[in-house]
Write a protein that holds these residues in place. Structure first.
Motif, PDB file in Angstrom:
ATOM      1  N   PHE A 296     -37.111  44.610 -18.086  1.00 11.58           N
ATOM      2  CA  PHE A 296     -38.517  44.206 -18.003  1.00 11.58           C
ATOM      3  C   PHE A 296     -39.392  45.161 -18.807  1.00 11.58           C
ATOM      4  N   ASN A 297     -39.130  46.432 -18.671  1.00  6.58           N
ATOM      5  CA  ASN A 297     -39.922  47.449 -19.364  1.00  6.58           C
ATOM      6  C   ASN A 297     -39.804  47.277 -20.883  1.00  6.58           C
ATOM      7  N   ARG A 298     -38.577  47.051 -21.350  1.00  3.86           N
ATOM      8  CA  ARG A 298     -38.382  46.888 -22.794  1.00  3.86           C
ATOM      9  C   ARG A 298     -39.089  45.641 -23.311  1.00  3.86           C
ATOM     10  N   SER A 299     -39.095  44.570 -22.505  1.00  4.21           N
ATOM     11  CA  SER A 299     -39.783  43.353 -22.944  1.00  4.21           C
ATOM     12  C   SER A 299     -41.275  43.602 -23.074  1.00  4.21           C
ATOM     13  N   MET A 300     -41.810  44.468 -22.212  1.00  2.00           N
ATOM     14  CA  MET A 300     -43.226  44.802 -22.336  1.00  2.00           C
ATOM     15  C   MET A 300     -43.481  45.633 -23.588  1.00  2.00           C
ATOM     16  N   ARG A 301     -42.582  46.518 -23.889  1.00  2.27           N
ATOM     17  CA  ARG A 301     -42.792  47.422 -25.025  1.00  2.27           C
ATOM     18  C   ARG A 301     -42.720  46.685 -26.361  1.00  2.27           C
ATOM     19  N   VAL A 302     -42.066  45.523 -26.362  1.00  2.00           N
ATOM     20  CA  VAL A 302     -42.071  44.700 -27.570  1.00  2.00           C
ATOM     21  C   VAL A 302     -43.497  44.384 -27.996  1.00  2.00           C
ATOM     22  N   PHE A 303     -44.331  44.035 -27.018  1.00  5.76           N
ATOM     23  CA  PHE A 303     -45.729  43.725 -27.331  1.00  5.76           C
ATOM     24  C   PHE A 303     -46.522  44.985 -27.645  1.00  5.76           C
ATOM     25  N   ALA A 304     -46.140  46.078 -27.006  1.00  7.69           N
ATOM     26  CA  ALA A 304     -46.851  47.339 -27.259  1.00  7.69           C
ATOM     27  C   ALA A 304     -46.615  47.837 -28.674  1.00  7.69           C
ATOM     28  N   ASP A 305     -45.482  47.453 -29.266  1.00 11.49           N
ATOM     29  CA  ASP A 305     -45.202  47.866 -30.639  1.00 11.49           C
ATOM     30  C   ASP A 305     -46.052  47.104 -31.655  1.00 11.49           C
ATOM     31  N   ARG A 306     -46.786  46.107 -31.198  1.00 10.14           N
ATOM     32  CA  ARG A 306     -47.632  45.302 -32.077  1.00 10.14           C
ATOM     33  C   ARG A 306     -49.072  45.428 -31.589  1.00 10.14           C
ATOM     34  N   PRO A 307     -49.746  46.459 -31.943  1.00  8.09           N
ATOM     35  CA  PRO A 307     -51.074  46.733 -31.365  1.00  8.09           C
ATOM     36  C   PRO A 307     -52.144  45.795 -31.899  1.00  8.09           C
ATOM     37  N   TYR A 308     -53.306  45.858 -31.258  1.00  3.79           N
ATOM     38  CA  TYR A 308     -54.473  45.090 -31.695  1.00  3.79           C
ATOM     39  C   TYR A 308     -55.325  45.877 -32.685  1.00  3.79           C
ATOM     40  N   TYR A 547     -48.456  34.888 -24.366  1.00  6.35           N
ATOM     41  CA  TYR A 547     -48.276  36.041 -23.471  1.00  6.35           C
ATOM     42  C   TYR A 547     -49.605  36.765 -23.375  1.00  6.35           C
ATOM     43  N   GLN A 548     -50.037  36.984 -22.122  1.00 10.42           N
ATOM     44  CA  GLN A 548     -51.367  37.545 -21.898  1.00 10.42           C
ATOM     45  C   GLN A 548     -51.254  38.890 -21.192  1.00 10.42           C
ATOM     46  N   LEU A 549     -52.097  39.811 -21.639  1.00 12.75           N
ATOM     47  CA  LEU A 549     -52.148  41.131 -21.019  1.00 12.75           C
ATOM     48  C   LEU A 549     -52.536  41.002 -19.542  1.00 12.75           C
ATOM     49  N   SER A 550     -51.830  41.740 -18.700  1.00 10.95           N
ATOM     50  CA  SER A 550     -52.115  41.723 -17.264  1.00 10.95           C
ATOM     51  C   SER A 550     -52.153  43.155 -16.738  1.00 10.95           C
ATOM     52  N   THR A 551     -53.041  43.383 -15.807  1.00 12.23           N
ATOM     53  CA  THR A 551     -53.089  44.682 -15.127  1.00 12.23           C
ATOM     54  C   THR A 551     -52.685  44.539 -13.662  1.00 12.23           C
ATOM     55  N   THR A 552     -51.999  43.423 -13.363  1.00 17.18           N
ATOM     56  CA  THR A 552     -51.491  43.219 -12.001  1.00 17.18           C
ATOM     57  C   THR A 552     -50.524  44.342 -11.642  1.00 17.18           C
ATOM     58  N   GLY A 553     -50.723  44.972 -10.507  1.00 20.48           N
ATOM     59  CA  GLY A 553     -49.844  46.052 -10.083  1.00 20.48           C
ATOM     60  C   GLY A 553     -50.211  47.401 -10.642  1.00 20.48           C
ATOM     61  N   THR A 554     -51.244  47.433 -11.491  1.00 15.71           N
ATOM     62  CA  THR A 554     -51.650  48.709 -12.084  1.00 15.71           C
ATOM     63  C   THR A 554     -52.678  49.399 -11.194  1.00 15.71           C
ATOM     64  N   THR A 595     -48.960  45.264 -18.507  1.00 16.85           N
ATOM     65  CA  THR A 595     -47.845  44.329 -18.565  1.00 16.85           C
ATOM     66  C   THR A 595     -48.343  43.025 -19.199  1.00 16.85           C
ATOM     67  N   TYR A 596     -47.399  42.138 -19.474  1.00 16.13           N
ATOM     68  CA  TYR A 596     -47.753  40.840 -20.067  1.00 16.13           C
ATOM     69  C   TYR A 596     -47.133  39.728 -19.238  1.00 16.13           C
ATOM     70  N   GLU A 597     -47.907  38.681 -19.028  1.00 15.31           N
ATOM     71  CA  GLU A 597     -47.446  37.499 -18.323  1.00 15.31           C
ATOM     72  C   GLU A 597     -47.206  36.361 -19.308  1.00 15.31           C
ATOM     73  N   ASP A 598     -46.177  35.603 -19.046  1.00 14.92           N
ATOM     74  CA  ASP A 598     -45.901  34.398 -19.833  1.00 14.92           C
ATOM     75  C   ASP A 598     -46.878  33.304 -19.402  1.00 14.92           C
ATOM     76  N   GLN A 599     -47.854  33.018 -20.242  1.00 11.93           N
ATOM     77  CA  GLN A 599     -48.867  32.010 -19.956  1.00 11.93           C
ATOM     78  C   GLN A 599     -48.663  30.745 -20.799  1.00 11.93           C
ATOM     79  N   THR A 600     -47.430  30.514 -21.206  1.00 10.16           N
ATOM     80  CA  THR A 600     -47.123  29.329 -22.003  1.00 10.16           C
ATOM     81  C   THR A 600     -47.454  28.056 -21.233  1.00 10.16           C
ATOM     82  N   GLN A 601     -48.162  27.146 -21.913  1.00 12.74           N
ATOM     83  CA  GLN A 601     -48.514  25.866 -21.312  1.00 12.74           C
ATOM     84  C   GLN A 601     -47.439  24.840 -21.669  1.00 12.74           C
ATOM     85  N   PRO A 602     -46.856  24.166 -20.663  1.00 10.82           N
ATOM     86  CA  PRO A 602     -45.794  23.187 -20.967  1.00 10.82           C
ATOM     87  C   PRO A 602     -46.223  22.120 -21.965  1.00 10.82           C
TER      88      PRO A 602
END
Length: 953
Positions: A296-308, A547-554, A595-602
């Motif tokens: 899970f941590n590595r999947s989050m870091r994938v997005f962190a490697d691509r900053p805004y 995928y949307q940035l989330s601060t849930t649990g932070t 963290t990032y949540e999968d917000q993909t719309q079907p």
């Protein structure tokens, strides 16, 4: 290599314009010669000198052409029209200097066409210096270009035009468009571009404005090698230190390919916790399975490697390289083989220093109708790299020709939209609001074709033409990043509940298309029949993962976590890997950062197919020596279906059969003038994006675009009248009148009155369109011999249209404006289009220059719904820089200039200056005489220097 010269041309019937196969060409001095092939062309290799050529054909009057001068390494184009033999006619002897080399091609392509037709040749394209097919189309009467890519004919949107290459339709690489992206086809690969403006049954039925057919280079007349390289300056982008780019750069970005640096990893798609992070966070915190937490941590870091964050730099010169070569080989029995190879590379940078994006919410109150929803400005930086190639080969043997071609083009566009000034009243009551979009879009087109042409003796003389195509087109947008947030007084971003957190988008569209056609033309004594069939099937697969940035649990109090305020607006620190995913442990629980949540719309993952099967029959009858009629019909079956990949949404479907009749009359007033009258039925189909229940947006706070599975096709009735006069082969005067009636026209509607404003696709009510075209081309030598090398051309198109408002919309809008009419102009329709051309050509000294201008009136960009005013687009001038508004909607012409010098040693140098008047591209809404800008940018002036080298034999 250049010790011989070439004489080549096309032989046609002087009355009908049909090509003549098997014409004998004899060279008196050598007693050698050639015979025209199945394409009506001949090719002679001769030593330098002057020759006499005799053209003869059974039942036709012979012609002898004297003083045909052949130069070493030169190409002498000598087209010929033969007349059918009469007892009163004797052999005709003329000199080569009395023949204009372009006469036959002009007569065959326009004067003897079965439909109303215009076009542009490769020579004209070269003179004006257009770099791609989209730019080249601006020269054609009634044509304008939308978005730099899409052809708009007769003021109608790209939906009502089709693009073809060598007679087969091209797909669009843009899911929002019906027409192909013409900027993908480099002009160096083009032989000519022909636009048919009236329908005949041998053409696809889904065009109304025009059918644009790009003919690529076939059998060359001789060996050639052309090399050109250019460098250019955009006065807003080149060497601009404020040019922004994505700090993540792939190794192959420079040729327009993503090397995988932006790819969505499988780990992110397959991680079970990213689907619904809110309900899973507790299980992650207390899960003893360290591997699961690590994944899970590595999947989050994938997005962190691509900053805004973005990088500022100074882009270099725009640049391009074109290489083309080909040759023709002849065997002793008269058979011929030829090939063409071409390579094109281009890299351009653009910078818009006053990029404006505003959205207004409509209020029913007349006093305060325009309410700001999003108001923003800033910059946009774009860098485009294009690479493409063409390979074609053809073999002629007897009355047969077989050919194959492969064309590939790929364009990669990197962009940074940085709106650093603005407000968002639609969500925030006060305060500054900023927006940033970082994207990479890769569009590619692979078109492979196998075709043949044969002449057989049944039903008179019958020509058989067939073609089979496989086309792969794609649009790939990996890791499109959206960031929108308010800022503090100090200028730092912060996140609030009213505005969505940042997004990462991954979009991938692939179209596989298979096409085949068979055309047979049987020439009888008194008439000609043409009949055949066509089949096309396109299969699409589209995915969009969000995928949307989330601060849930932070917990902001955790020492390991850096809040946005503590980062003081440093994107790399806040969004970086050290602040993302699992930061550590507190006892048995994990400590979470971003963290990032999968917000993909079907509904945003869809697939579909488009299948069209057609058959047709048409006849050409000579009712009298001067009157010709073309009558026939085409039957097309439409089978469309678009499905979401998951969910219970009903699919979008079209299942219909259409009979499309056509009737054309052509009356030859004399051998230089025609009258044409045409009537036909055509249709327009929605594309799969418009039918898909897919909601997309281009920035946070922007109005989304919504598909409509219930949208219907449009049926159109067309009537055209044209008078055309060809005083000389390079001169033309034409007047056209046209009328069109639309049932269920498809429009883009802006619903700006609801709480969630959006653009949507709908069928409007009945629409009518009428217009006129005038074209005039004339050499200026009649004024004075001093200006004999100058040529002037102008064409003007005027269009008047009415689309009836739906009754519910009319009732609302009438409350705002009691004087409101119950109709509006047609979508994407300009009231007028003007092209001007002044050229100078002095072949003896190698000089040529062209001044070209294109202007079109404000065109309807999107319908307003309810109380919302309509949105228009114009190439105008932003005069109020403070409010980013236009003072009037008077258009500014696009003015381009080119000058070129050819040297005897085959070198050439050319200078282009584009957008001399420096227009702004503006979309706006008007209320009570005041203009409200919705979008604006300035493309800047472009200066380009091109060096060329050419050899041939």
């Amino acid at each position: 290599m250049a010790q011989t010269g070439t004489v080549a041309g096309t032989i046609v019937d002087g009355a009908s314009g049909d090509i003549l196969i098997g014409v004998n060409i004899r060279v008196k001095q050598t007693n050698g010669g050639a015979v025209t092939g199945i394409d009506g062309k001949y090719n002679l290799k001769l030593a330098p000198g002057k020759y006499t050529l005799e053209f003869s054909y059974i039942s036709y009057q012979s012609k002898i052409v004297e003083e045909v001068e052949v130069k070493a390494g030169g190409l002498k184009s000598l087209d010929m029209a033969l007349s059918q033999k009469s007892v009163d006619l004797k052999q005709v002897v003329i000199t080569a200097s009395a023949i204009d080399n372009n006469e036959v091609s002009v007569l065959r392509l326009q004067k003897n066409s079965l439909s109303v037709q215009d076009g542009i040749s490769s020579q004209e394209i070269s003179k004006i210096g257009f770099s791609n097919s989209a730019e080249s189309m601006k020269r054609v009467t009634g044509a304008s270009v939308e978005g730099g890519k899409f052809i708009v004919m007769r003021g109608l949107g790209d939906r009502y035009s089709i693009s073809q290459m060598d007679g087969m339709s091209l797909p669009s690489t843009d899911p929002y468009r019906n027409s192909a992206s013409m900027d993908l086809i480099p002009s160096t690969m083009v032989d000519n571009i022909v636009v048919k403006k009236t329908f005949t049954p041998d053409l696809p039925g889904n065009f109304t404005g025009g059918a644009v057919d790009i003919t690529t280079k076939s059998l060359p007349d001789r060996f050639y090698l052309n090399v050109s390289a250019s460098v250019g300056v955009n006065d807003q982008a080149t060497f601009n230190n404020n040019f922004l780019s994505d700090p993540i750069q792939g190794k192959t970005d420079w040729i327009g390919f993503d090397d995988g640096s932006r790819k969505l990893p499988d780990l992110a798609r397959k991680n079970p916790y990213m689907t619904s992070l809110g309900s899973s966070i507790a299980s992650i915190q207390n899960n003893p399975d360290n591997q699961m937490i690590s994944d899970f941590n590595r999947s989050m870091r994938v997005f962190a490697d691509r900053p805004y964050s973005v990088a500022a730099g100074s882009p270099g010169l725009n640049r391009s390289l074109n290489i083309a070569t080909g040759n023709r080989f002849k065997s002793g029995n008269g058979n011929a083989f030829g090939f063409n190879l071409g390579l094109n590379y281009q890299h351009d940078n653009r910078f818009y220093d006053n990029r404006v994006i505003n959205n207004y919410k409509a209020n029913i109150s007349n006093e305060n109708r325009m309410q700001r929803f999003l108001y923003s400005s800033g910059t946009e930086s774009l860098s485009s790299a294009t690479i493409g190639g063409i390979a074609s080969a053809a073999y002629q043997f007897g009355k047969n020709e077989i050919g194959a071609s492969v064309i590939y083009n790929n364009t990669g566009d990197q962009s940074v939209l940085n709106l650093d000034k603005g407000t968002f009243p639609g969500a925030l009551s006060s305060g500054e609001y900023r927006n940033r979009v970082i994207g990479f879009q890769q569009r590619s087109l692979l078109n492979s074709q196998l075709k043949g042409k044969h002449r057989a003796s049944f039903f008179g003389e019958t020509t058989i033409e067939w073609a089979a195509n496989y086309i792969l087109s794609s649009q790939y947008e990996p890791d499109l990043r959206f960031l929108g947030a308010p800022v503090t007084a100090a200028g730092d971003y912060f996140f609030v509940r009213e505005v969505p957190n940042p997004f990462h988008f991954f979009r991938d569209l692939k179209d596989n298309q298979y096409m085949g056609k068979l055309d047979l033309t049987s020439s009888m004594k008194k008439f000609t029949l043409k009949y055949g069939g066509f089949i096309s099937r396109k299969e699409r697969d589209f995915t969009e993962y969000r995928y949307q940035l989330s601060t849930t649990g932070t917990d902001p109090a955790d020492a390991e976590y850096l809040s946005f305020g503590e980062a003081a607006g440093d994107f790399d620190r806040f969004f970086g890997a050290d602040n993302t995913g699992v930061l550590g442990k507190s006892g048995s629980s994990a400590i979470f950062g971003n963290t990032y949540e999968d917000q993909t719309q079907p509904s945003n993952l869809y697939e579909g197919y488009e299948q069209v099967i057609a058959g047709y029959l048409m006849g050409t009858f000579n009712l009298s020596p001067k009157l010709k009629t073309v009558i026939g019909a085409r039957i097309e079956t439409t089978d469309y279906q678009v499905n979401v990949k998951s969910g219970s949404r009903a699919p979008g479907k079209i299942d219909a059969v259409d009979v499309l009749p056509s009737l054309n009359f052509i009356y030859a007033l004399n051998d230089k003038a025609n009258l044409r009258l045409s009537g036909s039925r055509t249709l327009a189909r929605p594309n799969m994006r418009e039918m898909a229940p897919f909601i997309s947006f281009d920035l946070l706070g922007g109005f989304p675009i919504v598909g409509n599975p219930d949208i219907e096709r449009t049926n159109i009735t067309n009537v055209d009248f044209r008078y055309e006069l060809f005083p000389k082969s390079d001169e033309l005067f034409a007047v056209s009148l046209f009328y069109k009636n639309f049932q269920n026209p498809i429009v883009t509607e802006l619903d700006a009155t609801s709480d969630q404003p959006q653009y949507k696709y709908v069928n409007s009510q009945q629409a009518n369109l009428a217009g006129a075209e005038i074209e005039f081309r004339k050499g200026l030598g009649f004024i004075d011999p001093v200006v004999k090398n100058f040529k002037f051309g102008v064409n003007f198109t005027y269009i008047y249209s009415k689309v009836m408002l739906r009754s519910a919309e009319y009732d609302i809008r009438k409350q705002v404006n009691p004087d409101l009419k119950n109709w509006r102009p047609f979508a994407a329709q300009s009231p007028y289009i003007v092209n001007l051309l002044l050229s100078y050509d002095q072949k003896e000294k190698g000089w040529e220059s062209t001044l070209f201008a294109n202007v079109f009136g404000p065109r309807l960009f999107a319908n307003g719904a309810g109380a919302a005013p309509d949105v228009y687009e114009v190439y105008g001038r932003i005069k109020d820089k403070q409010e980013n508004r236009i003072k009037s909607n008077v258009p500014v012409p696009e003015l381009n200039f080119r000058i070129r010098k050819q040297f005897k040693n085959q070198f050439s140098v050319a200078l282009n200056v584009n957008n001399i008047l420096d227009y702004d591209v503006v979309t706006y809404q008007e209320h009570n005489g005041e203009y409200f800008t919705t979008q604006a940018f300035n493309p800047g002036r472009v200066y380009k220097l091109t060096l060329g080298y050419s050899i041939s034999k």
